[in-house]
Scaffold this active site. Sequence first.
Site, mmCIF file in Angstrom:
data_model
loop_
_atom_site.group_PDB
_atom_site.id
_atom_site.type_symbol
_atom_site.label_atom_id
_atom_site.label_comp_id
_atom_site.label_asym_id
_atom_site.label_seq_id
_atom_site.Cartn_x
_atom_site.Cartn_y
_atom_site.Cartn_z
ATOM 1 C CG MET A 196 -8.788 6.758 7.544
ATOM 2 S SD MET A 196 -9.607 5.196 6.835
ATOM 3 C CE MET A 196 -10.599 4.623 8.396
ATOM 4 C CE LYS A 221 -8.647 -0.373 -1.995
ATOM 5 N NZ LYS A 221 -7.524 -1.577 -1.400
ATOM 6 C CG ASP A 241 -2.125 -0.824 1.244
ATOM 7 O OD1 ASP A 241 -2.385 -1.403 0.023
ATOM 8 O OD2 ASP A 241 -2.800 -0.999 2.172
#
Length: 257
Positions: free
Chosen positions: A187, A72, A50
């Site tokens: 997040m 991502k 990642d």
Amino acid sequence: MHRSSRPDHGDAGPTRTGEVILIGGGPGDPDLLTVGGLAALRRADVILTDRLAPLASLAEARPDAEVIDVGKVPGGRTTRQETIDQLLVDRARAGQLVVRLKGGDGFIFGRGGEEWEACLAAGVPIRVIPGVSASTGVPGLAGVPLTHRDLVQGYTVVSGHVPPGHPSSTLDWAALARGGTTLVIMMGVATLPAITAELIKQGMPAGLPAATIADGGLPSMRVVRGDLAGIAERAVTAGIRPPAITVIGAVAGLEFA
């Protein structure tokens, strides 16, 4: 990215049974990768990584290991989770040792559970090497203890990916506001104004200390401090961007680093 391709070993020996290892790489600094995680990384045939994984640790991989970027990027390039799951299964079925390298701990907002399920459903051997979670490691790096004998007896970690009131939100923000624990929001950069407003609306004191920590574990790490009422504006003024974590509670007023 494909750093290199696996060579064709031809009839080099009997077919091996493949395996998937899910590694939590910790928050940014390769020194926070566990000893077990580093050992698995050095043995891997294929590494699926990642963007938030400790990419510097890839220097420890075998020269012939295949490195595949399946990260991502918010608002940008992304790899579908189904594609990642299939890569894990297919490469393991081909007899390869497949390492899935993530930042933090893959079982805390890292979709590690989904990848575990996919491998189990396909009959692929899988094991987990936990990592230092960004939810606890990053505040520590910034000198913010999540608990303190004189201040608080627990902490709560939540995702701020969607704001309060969003149809996809399952959080009870009223309960979080009166929970009496340190609140860690992951997040939640874009949604921080809505989150802090809702917490205040639900009774959390507006003057409660807060800290937002960006790029935890990296040389670019920054800490913005304030109170619940003002931390979102301070983060915007400071140009804070993901990845970042916000800690709300009395402990955010401490500063040991």
